[in-house]
Structures are given as C-alpha cells and as structure tokens.
Design a protein around this motif. Structure first.
Motif, short mmCIF file in Angstrom:
data_model
loop_
_atom_site.label_atom_id
_atom_site.label_comp_id
_atom_site.label_asym_id
_atom_site.label_seq_id
_atom_site.Cartn_x
_atom_site.Cartn_y
_atom_site.Cartn_z
N ASN A 53 20.52 21.17 14.30
CA ASN A 53 19.88 20.17 13.11
C ASN A 53 18.61 19.60 13.96
O ASN A 53 17.67 19.73 13.17
N HIS A 57 16.26 20.48 10.52
CA HIS A 57 16.03 19.33 9.95
C HIS A 57 14.60 18.36 10.24
O HIS A 57 14.25 18.10 9.64
N ASP A 78 14.13 12.51 18.23
CA ASP A 78 13.85 13.54 17.17
C ASP A 78 12.77 12.68 16.31
O ASP A 78 13.23 11.84 16.60
N ILE A 83 17.29 10.61 8.31
CA ILE A 83 18.67 10.80 7.18
C ILE A 83 18.71 8.98 6.20
O ILE A 83 19.06 7.90 6.87
N ALA A 89 25.51 11.77 5.03
CA ALA A 89 25.26 12.82 5.98
C ALA A 89 26.71 13.24 6.35
O ALA A 89 26.88 14.44 6.66
N PHE A 94 28.26 18.42 2.84
CA PHE A 94 26.81 17.51 2.16
C PHE A 94 26.01 17.89 3.27
O PHE A 94 25.70 18.08 4.01
N SER A 95 24.83 18.30 2.93
CA SER A 95 23.68 19.57 3.25
C SER A 95 22.47 19.70 2.58
O SER A 95 23.11 20.12 1.45
N THR A 96 21.26 19.84 2.95
CA THR A 96 20.21 19.62 2.62
C THR A 96 19.30 21.25 2.83
O THR A 96 18.55 21.03 2.59
N GLY A 107 24.36 25.13 8.05
CA GLY A 107 23.94 24.74 6.54
C GLY A 107 25.23 24.80 6.27
O GLY A 107 25.03 24.99 4.76
N ALA A 108 26.54 24.72 6.31
CA ALA A 108 27.54 24.53 5.99
C ALA A 108 28.02 22.61 5.18
O ALA A 108 28.77 22.75 4.79
N GLY A 109 27.37 22.38 6.00
CA GLY A 109 27.53 20.99 5.96
C GLY A 109 28.27 19.99 6.99
O GLY A 109 29.24 19.32 6.79
N GLY A 111 27.80 20.18 10.67
CA GLY A 111 27.40 19.81 11.91
C GLY A 111 28.01 18.51 12.33
O GLY A 111 28.03 18.06 13.21
N LEU A 112 27.37 17.70 11.52
CA LEU A 112 27.86 15.32 11.56
C LEU A 112 28.79 15.76 12.29
O LEU A 112 29.59 15.18 12.43
N PRO A 113 29.68 15.94 11.38
CA PRO A 113 30.94 15.74 11.47
C PRO A 113 32.14 16.12 12.03
O PRO A 113 32.82 16.14 12.56
#
Ligand SMILES: Nc1ncnc2c1ncn2[C@@H]1O[C@H](COP(=O)(O)OP(=O)(O)O)[C@@H](O)[C@H]1O
Ligand SMILES: [Mg+2]
Lengths: 141, 118
Positions: A53, A57, A78, A83, A89, A94-96, A107-109, A111-113
């Motif tokens: 990320n 990002h 960073d 965010i 997020a 959810f992904s940008t 980018g499958a959204g 990562g954070l989960p």
C-alpha cells in the motif's frame, strides 16, 4: 524489561518490483528468532500488504517492526495523500487502485481488511495531504 | 501429492529448486490476484497463476508455499528465479491454461482446501 528488538526500513516508492522486500527480510529475521510459524505468517502478511500500500498509494515510506515480550508491533509511516474515509477504505473490495496496479496482481481492495484480519490490533491515523500512520500488533501470548 | 507428480500431470518444465520435487503437498489455489491469495488461502502449498512478477514469489513466501506453477507457458524473470531460490520455492511452467491445469490437479486428488466444507 529488556530493550525491544527493532527492525527499520525505508520503503522505496519508485519501484513496484522491490515492494515487499522489507517484509521478506522481517519474515527471515522472525524465523531466526524461533517464533511460531503461524505468528510469523500473520505478521509478515500484514506487513506485506501495508508495504505494498505504501508503494502503490503513498509513494513509499518507513516501516518499523518491534519485537516485544508479549507482542510484535508493526508501524508503517508515509507522507502520501492520506485516506479520506478510513471506514470506506476498510471495506472489502474498496480500492482506488488503477488498472495498471490491478494487472500487477494488487488493487482488489483486500489489503486493509487482510491487515485487520491477521492482526490483534490495528490503528490507522491519516490526514489528507499529510500522510498515513498504521500501527498493528500481533500478540505472542 | 508429490510436487514431481504435479510436474508430470501438467507436463511442466522445472525452472528451479528441482531438489524439492519430492516434497508432498496437500492443497493448491489458483489466482492472478495476490491479495485474494493472501486473504483466503490457508495452508495451500501450491499457487497456480498467470501473473509474472516478483510479487508472486513474495506472496508465496509470505504464505509459506512450496511451489508456484505458471500457466500458459509464462516464464519468470531471472530476478524472480533468484527470489524463489532464496526462499526454496519450486517454480514450474506448464503450457496448460489455468482452468485446465487446476482441473487436472483437482481431479487427481489435490483439493482446494485441506478441511472439507471449509
Ligand atoms: N498508505 C496509504 N495511503 C493512502 N491511501 C491508502 C493507503 N493505504 C490504503 N489506502 C487507500 O485505501 C484503499 C483500500 O486499501 P486496500 O484495502 O489495501 O486495497 P487496495 O490496495 O487493493 O486498493 C486504497 O485503494 C487507497 O485508496
Ligand atoms: Mg492494498
């Protein structure tokens, strides 16, 4: 209490090919400490997603892993765009991320989960235009 | 299933870590999305993928996987091979497509998840 063992890294935001290097090193170091494989796996996956990320990002950042007696702490800092809506997020899917990133396998959204799923504690502090600091902990006991 | 059996069933070429072909693996997964692998995989030792970049190797390393199969004759780069060697991960390349490659292994007893109904 003995001083915590600490690993520090600069995460290069320029080169996607190198993303994840720090996580691989952390994994190898934790193995040498003889920690349980399941703990090592959870720490390294969470850190890896966070490291990716920072690269895709936020243009890179700093990573720190502290090994305490009762937990392993991962801190990712960073100075990226920040965010806007953390709750959004955190949602699965959810992904940008751009199509370019998706074609690279991210980018499958998720990562954070994933980071939340694999850790016992996760805190996100983020300010738009300033940056993001994520602290995660995996309990050893 | 032995990794060498996977190689035979998929008519695959061994790219590196030949010495580990005798290892036994019990389940596999197939995906081009690395975050999905990181999310849903548990104890699968084999990753089948059409994606070719260093993150594939690092993802497998994070998941403690033993073998990566590149489908559609995709070839990993020299840098990827180095990374795989460092982590002792067998790399295979098969001319078969993802759907067929997964089907062959599955029907020969290599399941998606070790635990039934999970
Ligand atoms: N370090 C970061 N800096 C800025 N934005 C971030 C950062 N990490 C995550 N995000 C935002 O949160 C979204 C969801 O992240 P994540 O769940 O990892 O999914 P993905 O990385 O696949 O897009 C990202 O698409 C991005 O908009
Ligand atoms: Mg992500």
């Amino acid at each position: 209490m003995p001083e915590a063992l600490s690993f520090k890294f600069d995460v290069d935001g320029e080169d996607f090919t190198c993303a994840g290097q720090a996580s691989v090193i952390v994994k190898k170091n934790l193995r040498q400490l003889g920690l349980p494989p399941e703990i090592i796996r959870r720490v390294s996956i969470a850190m890896y997603e966070g490291e990716i990320n920072m690269v895709i990002h936020a243009g890179g950042g700093k990573a720190e892993v502290n090994v305490y007696e009762d937990c392993i702490e991962i801190v990712l800092i960073d100075n990226g765009p920040g965010i806007k809506d953390i709750e959004q997020a955190m949602q699965e899917g959810f992904s940008t991320a751009t199509d370019t990133i998706r074609s690279l396998g991210f980018g499958a959204g998720m990562g954070l989960p994933n980071m939340k799923r694999y850790t016992d504690y996760m805190d996100i502090k983020s300010q738009v235009g300033v940056g993001t600091t994520i602290t995660m902990k995996v309990n050893l006991t | 299933m032995k990794i060498s059996t996977i190689k035979d069933l998929l008519k695959a070429e061994v790219i590196c870590c030949e010495e580990s072909l005798g290892l036994h693996v019990y389940s596999a997964c197939g995906s081009d999305m690395m975050s999905d692998v990181l999310a849903y995989v548990k104890d699968q030792a084999v990753l089948m993928t059409g994606l070719v970049n260093s993150q594939v190797i690092r993802t497998a390393e994070m998941m403690d996987m033993k073998c990566i199969v590149f489908v559609r004759s995709k070839m990993p780069t020299a840098e990827m091979i180095e990374l795989a060697k460092e982590s002792n991960i067998v790399l295979l390349a098969t001319p078969k497509r993802m759907y067929e490659a997964c089907g062959i292994l599955y029907s020969n007893g290599l399941v998606g998840n070790r635990v039934k109904n999970a």
